[in-house]
Design an enzyme around this catalytic site. Structure first.
Site, PDB file in Angstrom:
ATOM      1  N   LYS A  61     -12.196  -0.437   0.681  1.00  0.00           N
ATOM      2  CA  LYS A  61     -11.385   0.404  -0.214  1.00  0.00           C
ATOM      3  C   LYS A  61     -12.074   0.439  -1.580  1.00  0.00           C
ATOM      4  O   LYS A  61     -13.045   1.180  -1.723  1.00  0.00           O
ATOM      5  CB  LYS A  61      -9.947  -0.093  -0.198  1.00  0.00           C
ATOM      6  CG  LYS A  61      -9.387  -0.042   1.254  1.00  0.00           C
ATOM      7  CD  LYS A  61      -7.925  -0.119   1.354  1.00  0.00           C
ATOM      8  CE  LYS A  61      -7.414  -0.436   2.755  1.00  0.00           C
ATOM      9  NZ  LYS A  61      -7.651   0.600   3.775  1.00  0.00           N
ATOM     10  N   HIS A  96      -5.405  -3.961  -1.296  1.00  0.00           N
ATOM     11  CA  HIS A  96      -5.239  -2.852  -2.248  1.00  0.00           C
ATOM     12  C   HIS A  96      -5.373  -3.324  -3.692  1.00  0.00           C
ATOM     13  O   HIS A  96      -4.940  -2.632  -4.604  1.00  0.00           O
ATOM     14  CB  HIS A  96      -3.906  -2.145  -2.010  1.00  0.00           C
ATOM     15  CG  HIS A  96      -3.894  -1.456  -0.691  1.00  0.00           C
ATOM     16  ND1 HIS A  96      -4.452  -0.217  -0.483  1.00  0.00           N
ATOM     17  CD2 HIS A  96      -3.459  -1.883   0.524  1.00  0.00           C
ATOM     18  CE1 HIS A  96      -4.338   0.122   0.794  1.00  0.00           C
ATOM     19  NE2 HIS A  96      -3.741  -0.876   1.424  1.00  0.00           N
ATOM     20  N   SER A 103       0.801  -1.219   0.000  1.00  0.00           N
ATOM     21  CA  SER A 103       0.000   0.000   0.000  1.00  0.00           C
ATOM     22  C   SER A 103       0.833   1.267   0.000  1.00  0.00           C
ATOM     23  O   SER A 103       0.421   2.279  -0.536  1.00  0.00           O
ATOM     24  CB  SER A 103      -0.948   0.002   1.188  1.00  0.00           C
ATOM     25  OG  SER A 103      -0.221  -0.009   2.386  1.00  0.00           O
TER      26      SER A 103
HETATM   27  C1  LIG Z   1      -2.396  -3.933   3.425  1.00  0.00           C
HETATM   28  C2  LIG Z   1      -3.560  -3.661   4.294  1.00  0.00           C
HETATM   29  N1  LIG Z   1      -4.186  -4.688   4.870  1.00  0.00           N
HETATM   30  C3  LIG Z   1      -5.247  -4.489   5.676  1.00  0.00           C
HETATM   31  C4  LIG Z   1      -5.731  -3.235   5.930  1.00  0.00           C
HETATM   32  C5  LIG Z   1      -6.926  -3.057   6.811  1.00  0.00           C
HETATM   33  O1  LIG Z   1      -8.078  -2.947   6.047  1.00  0.00           O
HETATM   34  P1  LIG Z   1      -9.350  -2.188   6.625  1.00  0.00           P
HETATM   35  O2  LIG Z   1      -9.130  -0.725   6.377  1.00  0.00           O
HETATM   36  O3  LIG Z   1     -10.519  -2.771   5.929  1.00  0.00           O
HETATM   37  O4  LIG Z   1      -9.368  -2.485   8.100  1.00  0.00           O
HETATM   38  C6  LIG Z   1      -5.103  -2.122   5.354  1.00  0.00           C
HETATM   39  C7  LIG Z   1      -5.621  -0.757   5.641  1.00  0.00           C
HETATM   40  O5  LIG Z   1      -5.184   0.244   5.208  1.00  0.00           O
HETATM   41  C8  LIG Z   1      -3.991  -2.338   4.518  1.00  0.00           C
HETATM   42  O6  LIG Z   1      -3.340  -1.307   3.956  1.00  0.00           O
END
Ligand SMILES: Cc1ncc(COP(=O)(O)O)c(C=O)c1O
Length: 402
Positions: free
Chosen positions: A260, A229, A201
């Site tokens: 997202k 992502h 990300s």
């Molecule tokens: C790589 C990654 N995994 C998991 C998450 C968590 O997802 P959520 O925002 O649905 O809690 C994020 C959140 O930014 C993330 O960047």
């Protein structure tokens, strides 16, 4: 007051000081976080309003949303959510154990499983919880398990691995030779899980999925991929990089978010039926928390059905990201070169990063938040731009010029 009482009061633990110190330390490291007051305006994405003081609001363009496709304002999604509120009310009423499954939860899990080409899926309250609950439980189910984790994995994966109490080995980011070295050091019959993200990300780079799957097969390891992502954005039907790279069948557990590109909120995993049943039966992060409200399930379901057919939107998304990179290069802005939808601009200093972000917001009405340690390593502070298919060429030019 007696002498003893006075010393007892003087020696009392001063709770408040510790909170002040904790904040002071964050400030000293120049990573104290301030959130902008922004309201999104339905139907105008990526435009929004910045609330500066009291009632006064300024129109801005948002450049860092994870609502990558603007699905959070898609009329079909909104209609489905409104209808679900009318039909089922606001909340789920409890955990799945207490309130049972609503039909919407079941339909959404079936849709997710089908989308990812897996037997079953399981919903969680967020992507964070999906990772934390699943990885922590995997490490408990598999005896003597070793979890091999990419060094850039998200905090939710790191927490899950830590709570599993399984042995952890960290491999250098996207370095498959290092991963192989670690795998080769372990007995073939010892359970191993390779945990990684498909799109990172903060750097916007892709994992070498095929090579990781080859290694998993060679060394008898399970594969766990965070596609947070990527879901909605890559592959013919948009289910992610595993689909794009033709390795869906070789990934044991795919984890994703509804928050997202899908534009709503919640998280999930998709895998073989027995894996899903084991996690459903044992993961605290699934069992002991109220399930997502039916209206979120309804919105996510509508959104996924829309995204599965939206290859043109995905192409437009990639086109915008490439146009932004081209404009930034033209202006000699130092970007991290990627081929994904994430365009990181390296600043390399927390104070400058915050200052540039503030200037863009207050002088140019462009919002991109500063990204500092611990989200990224110190010295690699950055602005993370995420153009959507709804950003226009004019907006891209404005951003690059600003
Ligand atoms: C790589 C990654 N995994 C998991 C998450 C968590 O997802 P959520 O925002 O649905 O809690 C994020 C959140 O930014 C993330 O960047």
């Amino acid at each position: 007051m007696s002498y003893f009482k006075i010393t007892a009061v003087q020696n009392m633990f001063r709770y408040s000081d510790h909170f002040d110190n904790a904040i002071d330390n964050v400030r000293k490291e120049k990573r104290y976080r301030e959130f902008a007051n922004i309201t999104r305006t339905c139907g105008q994405f990526p435009k929004a309003k910045l609330h500066v003081s009291g009632e006064c609001a300024v129109d801005i363009t948002v450049w860092c949303s994870n609502d990558y496709m603007g699905m959070g304002q898609n009329p079909d999604v909104l209609q489905a959510m409104k209808q679900a509120v009318e039909d089922y009310g606001a909340g789920a009423g409890g955990t799945r154990n207490i309130s049972g499954n609503t039909l919407l939860h079941i339909h959404l899990e079936q849709e997710l499983a089908d989308w990812h080409g897996k037997e079953k899926a399981l919903l969680f309250t967020s992507g964070f919880v999906s990772n934390e609950a699943t990885l922590s439980t995997l490490g408990k189910i598999l005896p003597e398990c070793v979890i091999l984790s990419d060094e850039n994995n998200h905090a939710s994966m790191i927490d899950g691995i830590r709570y599993s109490r399984a042995q952890k080995m960290i491999w250098r980011h996207n370095d498959v030779s290092h991963l192989e070295e670690l795998l080769a050091s372990l007995p073939l019959d010892r359970p191993k899980v390779i945990a990684f993200e498909s799109v990172y990300s903060m750097g916007g780079d892709f994992a070498p999925m095929k090579q990781i799957c080859d290694l998993a097969e060679k060394y008898n390891a399970m594969t766990y991929v965070d596609e947070v992502h990527a879901v909605g954005l890559y592959g013919q039907s948009g289910s992610g990089v595993a689909e794009r790279d033709g390795v869906r069948d070789r990934i044991d557990i795919i984890e994703g978010t509804l928050g997202k590109a899908i534009g709503v909120s919640g998280g999930y995993i998709a895998a073989n039926a027995n894996i899903i049943d084991a996690i459903r039966s044992l993961a605290s992060g699934f069992i002991f928390t109220t399930s997502i409200p039916p209206c979120l399930a309804a919105g996510a379901l509508e959104s996924i059905r829309f995204l599965r057919k939206s290859q043109t939107l995905r192409q437009q998304h990639q086109k915008r990201a490439e146009q932004l990179r081209t404009e930034l290069r033209r202006k000699r802005i130092p970007i991290i070169e990627t081929t994904s939808h994430i365009v990181p601009v390296i600043i390399g200093d927390p104070e400058r990063c915050k200052k540039i972000s503030d200037n863009l917001l207050h002088q140019n009405a462009l919002y991109v938040q500063p990204i500092n340690y611990p989200t990224v390593p110190k010295g690699t502070e950055r602005l993370r731009l995420t153009p959507s298919p709804l950003h226009t060429e004019e907006m891209i030019n404005d951003m690059a010029s600003a």
